[in-house]
Design a protein around this motif. Structure first.
Motif, mmCIF file in Angstrom:
data_model
loop_
_atom_site.group_PDB
_atom_site.id
_atom_site.type_symbol
_atom_site.label_atom_id
_atom_site.label_comp_id
_atom_site.label_asym_id
_atom_site.label_seq_id
_atom_site.Cartn_x
_atom_site.Cartn_y
_atom_site.Cartn_z
ATOM 1 N N LEU A 14 0.874 -1.181 0.000
ATOM 2 C CA LEU A 14 0.000 0.000 0.000
ATOM 3 C C LEU A 14 0.902 1.219 0.000
ATOM 4 C CD1 LEU A 14 -2.484 -1.314 2.711
ATOM 5 C CD2 LEU A 14 -2.845 -1.273 0.234
ATOM 6 N N GLY A 16 1.937 5.240 -2.190
ATOM 7 C CA GLY A 16 1.619 6.664 -2.258
ATOM 8 C C GLY A 16 2.659 7.520 -1.560
ATOM 9 N N SER A 37 -0.132 -0.547 -4.552
ATOM 10 C CA SER A 37 -1.493 -0.031 -4.639
ATOM 11 C C SER A 37 -1.501 1.457 -4.352
ATOM 12 C CB SER A 37 -2.382 -0.758 -3.618
ATOM 13 O OG SER A 37 -3.664 -0.182 -3.607
ATOM 14 N N LEU A 38 -2.104 2.217 -5.271
ATOM 15 C CA LEU A 38 -2.226 3.664 -5.092
ATOM 16 C C LEU A 38 -3.698 4.040 -5.051
ATOM 17 C CD1 LEU A 38 0.429 4.874 -7.725
ATOM 18 C CD2 LEU A 38 0.763 4.414 -5.282
ATOM 19 N N ALA A 39 -4.007 5.070 -4.299
ATOM 20 C CA ALA A 39 -5.409 5.479 -4.152
ATOM 21 C C ALA A 39 -5.973 6.028 -5.460
ATOM 22 C CB ALA A 39 -5.532 6.511 -3.035
ATOM 23 N N ARG A 53 -1.600 -1.204 -9.051
ATOM 24 C CA ARG A 53 -3.049 -1.148 -9.168
ATOM 25 C C ARG A 53 -3.499 0.199 -8.610
ATOM 26 N NH1 ARG A 53 -5.784 -0.934 -5.045
ATOM 27 N NH2 ARG A 53 -7.760 -1.526 -5.971
ATOM 28 N N PHE A 57 -10.350 -0.148 -2.204
ATOM 29 C CA PHE A 57 -10.775 -1.550 -2.162
ATOM 30 C C PHE A 57 -12.229 -1.685 -1.722
ATOM 31 C CE2 PHE A 57 -6.227 -1.379 -1.327
ATOM 32 C CZ PHE A 57 -5.733 -2.289 -2.239
ATOM 33 N N GLY A 58 -12.779 -0.605 -1.155
ATOM 34 C CA GLY A 58 -14.111 -0.684 -0.567
ATOM 35 C C GLY A 58 -14.031 -1.028 0.913
ATOM 36 N N ALA A 83 -2.549 9.101 6.351
ATOM 37 C CA ALA A 83 -3.577 8.318 5.645
ATOM 38 C C ALA A 83 -4.132 7.268 6.623
ATOM 39 C CB ALA A 83 -2.986 7.679 4.393
ATOM 40 N N ALA A 84 -4.877 7.747 7.610
ATOM 41 C CA ALA A 84 -5.262 6.881 8.739
ATOM 42 C C ALA A 84 -6.330 5.861 8.370
ATOM 43 C CB ALA A 84 -5.761 7.756 9.899
ATOM 44 N N GLN A 144 -6.707 18.176 0.924
ATOM 45 C CA GLN A 144 -7.854 17.509 1.547
ATOM 46 C C GLN A 144 -8.306 18.192 2.834
ATOM 47 O OE1 GLN A 144 -8.207 13.125 1.595
ATOM 48 N NE2 GLN A 144 -6.207 13.131 0.632
HETATM 49 P P1 NAP Z 1 -7.008 7.716 3.616
HETATM 50 O O1 NAP Z 1 -7.801 8.895 4.044
HETATM 51 O O2 NAP Z 1 -6.393 6.884 4.679
HETATM 52 O O3 NAP Z 1 -7.846 6.743 2.688
HETATM 53 C C1 NAP Z 1 -9.089 7.090 2.105
HETATM 54 C C2 NAP Z 1 -9.469 5.969 1.180
HETATM 55 O O4 NAP Z 1 -8.661 5.981 0.018
HETATM 56 C C3 NAP Z 1 -9.244 4.599 1.790
HETATM 57 O O5 NAP Z 1 -10.329 4.238 2.606
HETATM 58 C C4 NAP Z 1 -9.094 3.743 0.556
HETATM 59 O O6 NAP Z 1 -10.355 3.495 -0.050
HETATM 60 C C5 NAP Z 1 -8.357 4.657 -0.390
HETATM 61 N N1 NAP Z 1 -6.900 4.477 -0.312
HETATM 62 C C6 NAP Z 1 -6.000 5.207 0.400
HETATM 63 N N2 NAP Z 1 -4.756 4.803 0.165
HETATM 64 C C7 NAP Z 1 -4.862 3.785 -0.729
HETATM 65 C C8 NAP Z 1 -3.905 2.963 -1.380
HETATM 66 N N3 NAP Z 1 -2.577 3.106 -1.159
HETATM 67 N N4 NAP Z 1 -4.357 2.017 -2.238
HETATM 68 C C9 NAP Z 1 -5.685 1.878 -2.467
HETATM 69 N N5 NAP Z 1 -6.637 2.637 -1.880
HETATM 70 C C10 NAP Z 1 -6.219 3.581 -1.030
HETATM 71 O O7 NAP Z 1 -5.852 8.163 2.600
HETATM 72 P P2 NAP Z 1 -5.455 9.617 2.066
HETATM 73 O O8 NAP Z 1 -4.948 10.427 3.187
HETATM 74 O O9 NAP Z 1 -6.581 10.100 1.211
HETATM 75 O O10 NAP Z 1 -4.231 9.232 1.128
HETATM 76 C C11 NAP Z 1 -4.464 8.636 -0.134
HETATM 77 C C12 NAP Z 1 -3.126 8.234 -0.724
HETATM 78 O O11 NAP Z 1 -2.256 9.362 -0.833
HETATM 79 C C13 NAP Z 1 -2.363 7.193 0.088
HETATM 80 O O12 NAP Z 1 -1.789 6.272 -0.821
HETATM 81 C C14 NAP Z 1 -1.308 7.979 0.810
HETATM 82 O O13 NAP Z 1 -0.141 7.208 1.053
HETATM 83 C C15 NAP Z 1 -1.044 9.111 -0.164
HETATM 84 N N6 NAP Z 1 -0.630 10.365 0.477
HETATM 85 C C16 NAP Z 1 -1.395 10.907 1.464
HETATM 86 C C17 NAP Z 1 -0.987 12.084 2.069
HETATM 87 C C18 NAP Z 1 -1.763 12.695 3.200
HETATM 88 O O14 NAP Z 1 -1.321 13.716 3.712
HETATM 89 N N7 NAP Z 1 -2.870 12.134 3.638
HETATM 90 C C19 NAP Z 1 0.202 12.699 1.634
HETATM 91 C C20 NAP Z 1 0.947 12.129 0.614
HETATM 92 C C21 NAP Z 1 0.518 10.960 0.037
HETATM 93 P P3 NAP Z 1 -11.208 2.174 0.261
HETATM 94 O O15 NAP Z 1 -11.744 2.351 1.630
HETATM 95 O O16 NAP Z 1 -12.217 2.155 -0.823
HETATM 96 O O17 NAP Z 1 -10.247 1.007 0.189
#
Ligand code: NAP
Length: 255
Positions: A14, A16, A37-39, A53, A57-58, A83-84, A144
């Motif tokens: 997982l 990003g 896996s990337l979001a 990918r 995932f849901g 990304a909690a 975000q």
């Molecule tokens: P998040 O709030 O923890 O996740 C929201 C939803 O996005 C998750 O429930 C999941 O959907 C989907 N998701 C997140 N990371 C995923 C991954 N690596 N592969 C597949 N699905 C993923 O995450 P977020 O803060 O939005 O971050 C999204 C992505 O950006 C992550 O890969 C993270 O490493 C990267 N990122 C985040 C930040 C940040 O500050 N938050 C900064 C830089 C990079 P489902 O429930 O449908 O599975």
């Protein structure tokens, strides 16, 4: 899906983050089959080497079903420290399916604060603190969470740096800068001086790629408001760098 794994997948990574890309490179080099896996959230993601990918995932149930279907041997959660939701899903899904899970999380910055450091618990407190400390904040909290700042800082001349354009309407007095790290100290200092930033707001992301802003703020005497990391899921083994994560994977996949 942007690329198909060319053999039976062993590791679901997982990603990003830069650490996840580093780990993917180490595993591919070691001959381990890995699927990153990337979001799929940013417009032009930096892709790791190896299979990739895209998309969620849901929730935890969807991820558990995916782990069962694909038969992964191990999972590494190398997502961003903030990304909690996906980290909670990974912990729940791996426990439900009985797949070993490792968390790869870079060390935080708060262990070695520099300059005039103001730790806060969340984005709302960060917005209030920034409003109190300055008139021209430099916001580097990601798009975000921008909605938490638009109200408290509506009258402040914010400089907002984001990778992709904000999804919320930002106040007219704000300036939006689209950019993506890594950044250098000289450029960070010049940017803050040009904007006449009088407070910097950041998450405690850790790592080297975006750290120069902290050093620039310290050099300029600009206070730094630092949002603390969300609590990690309990009971998940954690390492701080890609090399340690690669060793953990190789120990479990016979690499
Ligand atoms: P998040 O709030 O923890 O996740 C929201 C939803 O996005 C998750 O429930 C999941 O959907 C989907 N998701 C997140 N990371 C995923 C991954 N690596 N592969 C597949 N699905 C993923 O995450 P977020 O803060 O939005 O971050 C999204 C992505 O950006 C992550 O890969 C993270 O490493 C990267 N990122 C985040 C930040 C940040 O500050 N938050 C900064 C830089 C990079 P489902 O429930 O449908 O599975």
């Amino acid at each position: 899906m942007v690329a198909e794994p060319d053999r039976h997948p062993t590791v679901l990574l997982l990603g990003g983050t830069g650490e996840a890309r580093d780990l993917a490179a180490l595993l591919v080099e070691a001959g381990v089959a890995v699927v990153s896996s990337l979001a799929g959230r940013v417009a032009r993601p930096r892709l790791p080497v190896g299979a990739v990918r895209l998309g969620g995932f849901g929730g935890a149930d969807g991820l558990a079903a995916h782990l069962r279907e694909e038969g992964y041997d191990v999972v590494v959660d190398a997502t961003h420290p903030f990304a909690a939701t996906i980290s909670r899903s990974a912990a729940a899904a791996a426990a439900a399916v009985g797949v070993p899970l490792l968390r790869l999380e870079r060390p935080d910055w708060s262990s070695e604060p520099v300059g005039d450091w103001h730790p806060v618990a969340d984005h709302d407190e960060a917005a209030r603190t920034a409003a109190r400390l300055g008139r021209r904040p430099f916001l580097t909290v990601g798009r975000q969470s921008l909605d938490r700042f638009t109200g408290p800082l509506a009258d402040h001349a914010c400089l907002v740096r984001v990778v992709d354009p904000p999804e919320v309407a930002v106040p007219e007095v704000w300036t939006v800068l689209l950019d993506r790290g890594p950044y250098e100290l000289a450029g960070e200092r010049a940017l803050m001086e040009h904007h006449r930033a009088d407070v910097l707001v950041t998450k405690d992301s850790g790592g080297r790629h975006t750290r120069p802003k902290l050093e620039a703020a310290a050099a300029l005497g600009v206070p730094v408001v630092v949002v603390g990391r969300p609590a990690p899921p309990e009971g998940v083994q954690t390492v701080g760098d890609a090399a340690a994560a690669a060793r953990w994977v190789l120990d479990r996949t016979g690499g």
